[in-house]
Write a protein that holds these residues in place. Structure first.
Motif, short mmCIF file in Angstrom:
data_model
loop_
_atom_site.label_atom_id
_atom_site.label_comp_id
_atom_site.label_asym_id
_atom_site.label_seq_id
_atom_site.Cartn_x
_atom_site.Cartn_y
_atom_site.Cartn_z
N ARG A 36 -6.22 32.05 -35.18
CA ARG A 36 -5.41 31.26 -36.10
C ARG A 36 -6.24 30.59 -37.15
O ARG A 36 -5.60 30.81 -38.29
CB ARG A 36 -4.73 29.94 -35.24
N GLU A 40 -5.58 31.61 -41.29
CA GLU A 40 -5.33 30.58 -42.27
C GLU A 40 -6.41 30.64 -43.62
O GLU A 40 -6.16 30.69 -44.56
CB GLU A 40 -5.40 28.78 -41.82
N HIS A 90 0.03 19.17 -31.88
CA HIS A 90 0.66 20.21 -32.56
C HIS A 90 -0.63 21.10 -32.70
O HIS A 90 -1.78 20.89 -33.27
CB HIS A 90 1.37 19.90 -33.85
N VAL A 92 -1.14 24.23 -34.06
CA VAL A 92 -1.03 24.89 -35.35
C VAL A 92 -1.77 23.82 -36.65
O VAL A 92 -2.55 24.07 -37.33
CB VAL A 92 -0.10 25.70 -35.72
N LYS A 93 -1.06 22.58 -36.24
CA LYS A 93 -1.32 21.62 -37.29
C LYS A 93 -2.88 21.40 -37.23
O LYS A 93 -3.58 20.96 -38.06
CB LYS A 93 -0.57 20.24 -37.18
N GLU A 96 -4.94 23.76 -39.05
CA GLU A 96 -4.64 23.43 -40.49
C GLU A 96 -5.74 22.29 -40.83
O GLU A 96 -6.62 22.46 -41.87
CB GLU A 96 -3.34 23.10 -40.60
N HIS A 116 -2.30 26.72 -45.41
CA HIS A 116 -1.25 26.77 -44.67
C HIS A 116 0.25 26.77 -45.90
O HIS A 116 1.23 26.54 -45.42
CB HIS A 116 -0.81 25.58 -43.67
N THR A 120 5.53 28.76 -41.81
CA THR A 120 5.70 27.86 -40.79
C THR A 120 4.92 28.14 -39.66
O THR A 120 3.89 29.23 -39.70
CB THR A 120 7.27 28.31 -40.57
N SER A 121 4.91 27.37 -38.68
CA SER A 121 3.67 27.52 -37.62
C SER A 121 3.86 28.91 -37.08
O SER A 121 3.08 29.91 -36.67
CB SER A 121 4.01 26.79 -36.30
N GLU A 122 5.12 29.72 -37.00
CA GLU A 122 5.22 30.94 -36.45
C GLU A 122 4.59 31.94 -37.43
O GLU A 122 4.10 33.02 -36.91
CB GLU A 122 6.69 31.37 -36.33
N ASN A 125 1.22 31.78 -35.94
CA ASN A 125 1.24 32.56 -34.61
C ASN A 125 1.80 33.84 -34.49
O ASN A 125 0.83 34.40 -33.64
CB ASN A 125 2.31 31.46 -33.81
N SER A 338 6.91 30.08 -27.05
CA SER A 338 5.59 29.65 -27.25
C SER A 338 5.00 29.47 -25.62
O SER A 338 3.92 29.91 -25.56
CB SER A 338 5.91 28.20 -28.02
#
Length: 459
Positions: A36, A40, A90, A92-93, A96, A116, A120-122, A125, A338
């Motif tokens: 991830r 990013e 969260h 993914v946050k 970030e 980011h 969106t997170s997806e 992901n 998820s």
């Protein structure tokens, strides 16, 4: 009773850790988070390389320093993310914030808002899962499968001429060779391995509902689908253009079904090897210091093949669950995928463990040719197929007037044993041409193998 210290709940992280450890490089929580971070970071570099929003391309030094965030991902990085996720709730946050922190350390706060950006997170992901699954498949799982294929191919060549009694429906049948029979598994698995090697690994990068809506508002003049495609393909992935908020996961369903298919063939190999061992066609090579049975000293249990059988069943069930769940999502998205995807590593782990046991098991057996020979010599009745087929040919050629060759051989062979002398006496009494008769008289169960040896050597 005192509580135990924290222990692994899964045997994959306990007693079998060594066999599956290479997968954790990619399919563990840490492996996913590292990837991830990679996505990013590379997105920031891609945006600045295009001088988006008045930025300038980063220097090579800054690019290297920023990429170190994932290239040098370590325990401190894992701990940092764990602490941050405990606050953000969260994952993914948290990633970030991790990248923003690295930008700050490098004095690059001016481009922090590109972290980011438009995602969106997806988006993150889908690319991260595609990368970790691609790498785990091509760098760990598939090479392990090819090791089994190569072991089977080597065995097929070495034992191409090792005649054996076949068993169709569990009954004595037309002979083959052990090389050809195990070579069948190499042939089947190679075909599936090629399909897996060619499987697509797709990602989406199109925003909250797959429309680049926020992107277009932020920069109407930018061809965002083209930018996204080039970015995704720069990571070595295929680009999925039309999606909802989530990447549709069809490529994952296709991959897991193929891996499950390979597992079914491997399961067949495990049960056949177990059966051949039980028939004494293979002798198990004793391992110094090993205990075969807790109470019967003479035994060597075929544990490698039993372990493989069980783990392939577990892997197959998990892979089937992944395929069934990932193929659907409510409306533009739900989070069922998820939770499901967090178990990809478990499915791969049980499959890899089975492959490891099969690989080891194939090195711990030796062919008992004398047992195969005795079995062949005790079943001369299997030549009934050859004899009635030759008689049919002789009738067609006008050298015999036997009206029903099949019935004639059925009366001789069905339901009882026929020895060499009885079979030869029967052939001597047949009304067929002399050349055909001599060919049948020379035939034995051990030589009645057709082109099995050639097939085995050609695998």
């Amino acid at each position: 009773m005192a509580a135990l210290p924290i222990q692994p709940l899964s045997p994959l992280d306990g007693r079998y850790r060594a066999a599956v450890a290479p997968l954790s490089e990619f399919l563990s929580e840490a492996g996913l988070n590292r990837t991830r971070v990679e996505v990013e970071v590379e997105w920031i570099i891609a945006l600045t390389d295009r001088s988006m929003f008045g930025t300038s391309p980063l220097s090579d030094e800054h690019k290297s320093a920023l990429r170190a965030a994932y290239l040098d991902f370590d325990q401190a990085s894992i701990d940092w993310l764990g602490e941050k996720e405990a606050v953000t709730r969260h994952d993914v946050k948290a990633v970030e914030y991790f990248v923003r922190d690295r930008l700050s350390q490098l004095g690059l706060d001016a481009i922090a808002e590109l972290t980011h950006f438009g995602c969106t997170s997806e988006d993150v992901n889908s690319l991260s899962y595609a990368l970790v699954v691609q790498r785990a498949t091509l760098q760990v799982w598939l090479p392990a499968l090819r090791t089994v294929i190569e072991a089977l191919r080597t065995f097929a060549h070495a034992n191409a001429d090792a005649a054996m009694l076949s068993h169709t429906h569990g009954q004595p049948a037309t002979p083959s060779t052990m090389g050809k029979e195990l070579g069948v598994f190499a042939w089947r698995l190679e075909r599936i391995a090629k399909q897996i090697e060619q499987n697509e690994f797709l990602g989406k990068f199109s925003g909250a509902t797959g429309t680049w809506s926020a992107h277009v508002v932020a920069s109407p003049e930018t061809e965002w689908p083209t930018v996204a495609r080039e970015f995704v393909e720069s990571l070595g992935l295929g680009f999925n253009l039309i999606t909802t908020q989530i990447e549709s996961h069809d490529w994952q369903v296709e991959l897991y079904d193929k891996i499950r298919h390979a597992g079914g063939v491997l399961h067949n190999l495990a049960t056949d090897m177990w059966t051949y061992i039980s028939m004494a066609y293979f002798a198990q090579i004793p391992v110094a210091g090993a205990t075969g049975s807790s109470t019967m000293p003479h035994k060597i249990n075929p544990i490698r093949f039993e372990n493989a059988e069980a783990n392939l069943e577990i892997a197959g069930a998990l892979l089937n669950s992944l395929s069934t769940t990932l193929v659907t999502s409510r409306m533009q998205r739900d989070l069922t995928d998820s939770s499901t995807q967090r178990n990809i590593g478990v499915a791969f782990g049980h499959s890899l463990l089975a492959i490891d046991n099969l690989t080891r098991g194939l090195t711990e057996v030796s062919l008992s040719q004398h047992v195969l020979d005795a079995d062949l010599d005790g079943n001369w009745e299997i030549l009934g197929e050859a004899i009635q087929t030759v008689v049919r040919a002789e009738v067609v050629a006008g050298r015999s007037t036997i009206s029903d060759p099949y019935a004639l051989l059925k009366e001789l062979t069905r339901g009882h044993k026929v020895g060499a002398a009885e079979m030869r006496a029967f052939v001597e009494g047949l009304e067929i041409g002399d050349e055909a008769k001599q060919r049948l008289l020379a035939l034995t169960p051990g030589t009645y193998i057709g082109v099995a040896a050639e097939l085995a050597r050609g695998i």
